[in-house]
Design a protein around this motif. Sequence first.
Motif, PDB file in Angstrom:
ATOM      1  N   ARG A  87       0.819  -1.213   0.000  1.00 55.17           N
ATOM      2  CA  ARG A  87       0.000   0.000   0.000  1.00 55.17           C
ATOM      3  C   ARG A  87       0.853   1.262   0.000  1.00 55.17           C
ATOM      4  O   ARG A  87       0.528   2.250  -0.631  1.00 55.17           O
ATOM      5  CB  ARG A  87      -0.926  -0.019   1.205  1.00 55.17           C
ATOM      6  N   ARG A  88       1.939   1.229   0.727  1.00 53.86           N
ATOM      7  CA  ARG A  88       2.790   2.417   0.844  1.00 53.86           C
ATOM      8  C   ARG A  88       3.914   2.442  -0.195  1.00 53.86           C
ATOM      9  O   ARG A  88       4.786   3.297  -0.127  1.00 53.86           O
ATOM     10  CB  ARG A  88       3.357   2.493   2.252  1.00 53.86           C
ATOM     11  N   ASN A  89       3.902   1.496  -1.118  1.00 56.54           N
ATOM     12  CA  ASN A  89       4.903   1.411  -2.185  1.00 56.54           C
ATOM     13  C   ASN A  89       6.323   1.370  -1.623  1.00 56.54           C
ATOM     14  O   ASN A  89       7.220   2.038  -2.104  1.00 56.54           O
ATOM     15  CB  ASN A  89       4.749   2.578  -3.177  1.00 56.54           C
ATOM     16  N   ARG A  90       6.515   0.550  -0.597  1.00 59.03           N
ATOM     17  CA  ARG A  90       7.825   0.438   0.039  1.00 59.03           C
ATOM     18  C   ARG A  90       8.494  -0.902  -0.239  1.00 59.03           C
ATOM     19  O   ARG A  90       9.507  -1.221   0.357  1.00 59.03           O
ATOM     20  CB  ARG A  90       7.697   0.630   1.558  1.00 59.03           C
ATOM     21  N   HIS A  91       7.924  -1.688  -1.129  1.00 56.90           N
ATOM     22  CA  HIS A  91       8.538  -2.962  -1.469  1.00 56.90           C
ATOM     23  C   HIS A  91       9.693  -2.727  -2.441  1.00 56.90           C
ATOM     24  O   HIS A  91       9.820  -1.659  -3.028  1.00 56.90           O
ATOM     25  CB  HIS A  91       7.512  -3.936  -2.051  1.00 56.90           C
ATOM     26  N   VAL A  92      10.523  -3.725  -2.566  1.00 58.46           N
ATOM     27  CA  VAL A  92      11.665  -3.613  -3.460  1.00 58.46           C
ATOM     28  C   VAL A  92      11.146  -3.593  -4.888  1.00 58.46           C
ATOM     29  O   VAL A  92      10.350  -4.438  -5.299  1.00 58.46           O
ATOM     30  CB  VAL A  92      12.629  -4.805  -3.265  1.00 58.46           C
ATOM     31  N   ASN A  93      11.560  -2.595  -5.641  1.00 58.54           N
ATOM     32  CA  ASN A  93      11.181  -2.529  -7.041  1.00 58.54           C
ATOM     33  C   ASN A  93      12.288  -1.843  -7.829  1.00 58.54           C
ATOM     34  O   ASN A  93      13.155  -1.199  -7.259  1.00 58.54           O
ATOM     35  CB  ASN A  93       9.829  -1.835  -7.235  1.00 58.54           C
ATOM     36  N   VAL A  94      12.240  -2.010  -9.104  1.00 62.21           N
ATOM     37  CA  VAL A  94      13.213  -1.388  -9.990  1.00 62.21           C
ATOM     38  C   VAL A  94      12.488  -0.288 -10.751  1.00 62.21           C
ATOM     39  O   VAL A  94      11.487  -0.538 -11.410  1.00 62.21           O
ATOM     40  CB  VAL A  94      13.806  -2.421 -10.979  1.00 62.21           C
ATOM     41  N   GLU A  95      13.000   0.912 -10.608  1.00 59.85           N
ATOM     42  CA  GLU A  95      12.381   2.055 -11.273  1.00 59.85           C
ATOM     43  C   GLU A  95      13.238   2.451 -12.468  1.00 59.85           C
ATOM     44  O   GLU A  95      14.219   3.170 -12.330  1.00 59.85           O
ATOM     45  CB  GLU A  95      12.232   3.209 -10.290  1.00 59.85           C
ATOM     46  N   LEU A  96      12.861   1.943 -13.621  1.00 60.75           N
ATOM     47  CA  LEU A  96      13.630   2.227 -14.822  1.00 60.75           C
ATOM     48  C   LEU A  96      13.062   3.403 -15.609  1.00 60.75           C
ATOM     49  O   LEU A  96      13.801   4.222 -16.135  1.00 60.75           O
ATOM     50  CB  LEU A  96      13.655   0.985 -15.722  1.00 60.75           C
ATOM     51  N   PHE A  97      11.755   3.470 -15.721  1.00 63.46           N
ATOM     52  CA  PHE A  97      11.138   4.450 -16.609  1.00 63.46           C
ATOM     53  C   PHE A  97       9.997   5.217 -15.966  1.00 63.46           C
ATOM     54  O   PHE A  97       9.488   6.171 -16.544  1.00 63.46           O
ATOM     55  CB  PHE A  97      10.595   3.739 -17.854  1.00 63.46           C
ATOM     56  N   GLN A  98       9.582   4.847 -14.771  1.00 63.53           N
ATOM     57  CA  GLN A  98       8.398   5.442 -14.172  1.00 63.53           C
ATOM     58  C   GLN A  98       8.510   6.950 -14.002  1.00 63.53           C
ATOM     59  O   GLN A  98       7.523   7.666 -14.146  1.00 63.53           O
ATOM     60  CB  GLN A  98       8.094   4.820 -12.802  1.00 63.53           C
ATOM     61  N   HIS A  99       9.692   7.445 -13.709  1.00 61.54           N
ATOM     62  CA  HIS A  99       9.872   8.877 -13.511  1.00 61.54           C
ATOM     63  C   HIS A  99       9.647   9.668 -14.811  1.00 61.54           C
ATOM     64  O   HIS A  99       9.422  10.870 -14.774  1.00 61.54           O
ATOM     65  CB  HIS A  99      11.257   9.174 -12.939  1.00 61.54           C
TER      66      HIS A  99
END
Length: 188
Positions: A87-99
Amino acid sequence: MSDSEPSDPLHDIAEIPPLGGVFGRLVSGLDRLFALLASLALLAIAAVVMLQIVARVALPFAPAWTEELSRYLFIYMVALSSGLVLRRNRHVNVELFQHLLGWRSQLIYRALCCLVIGVFAAWMIPYAMKFAQVGAFQTSPTLGVHMHYIFFSTVALFGLSTLYAAIGLIEAGVAIARGGSTPTGEAP
């Protein structure tokens, strides 16, 4: 956010705005409940580990059950906090293009992530229930706890992940449909 303020990488992706009303209060209550339970598990882990340390230093023998109990508390702490992490988007993720995406596209992306996680977690629940049933005739070595209580943590993990993915999907869908402004006040 002004240009002079440093950006926080944890908040660069659009936050899904929570809903208000009865639904929002219910979800907020669930958040508080599972945060409290996970916090209690963490405090219990700290107490059990401290007992183990003190027993090794000050007592002639250390209780064998502390390591086992701390392991089970850790497992449940992770399971109980899994939904909050999603819910809080605190899990491990890879942010390649979202920004590079706009606010609305980021919400759509987050909704798709919630959908994929929710479908996977819901698909895993029956298997987790079968896994929990395996422990029905087993007990833990030192505590003597029936292992189905311990194995049930997988049901809790996937169940809470499914629930919170559905909540995230609903909240993202409402935010996308409303098409309001971003949290910084800019038009999407």
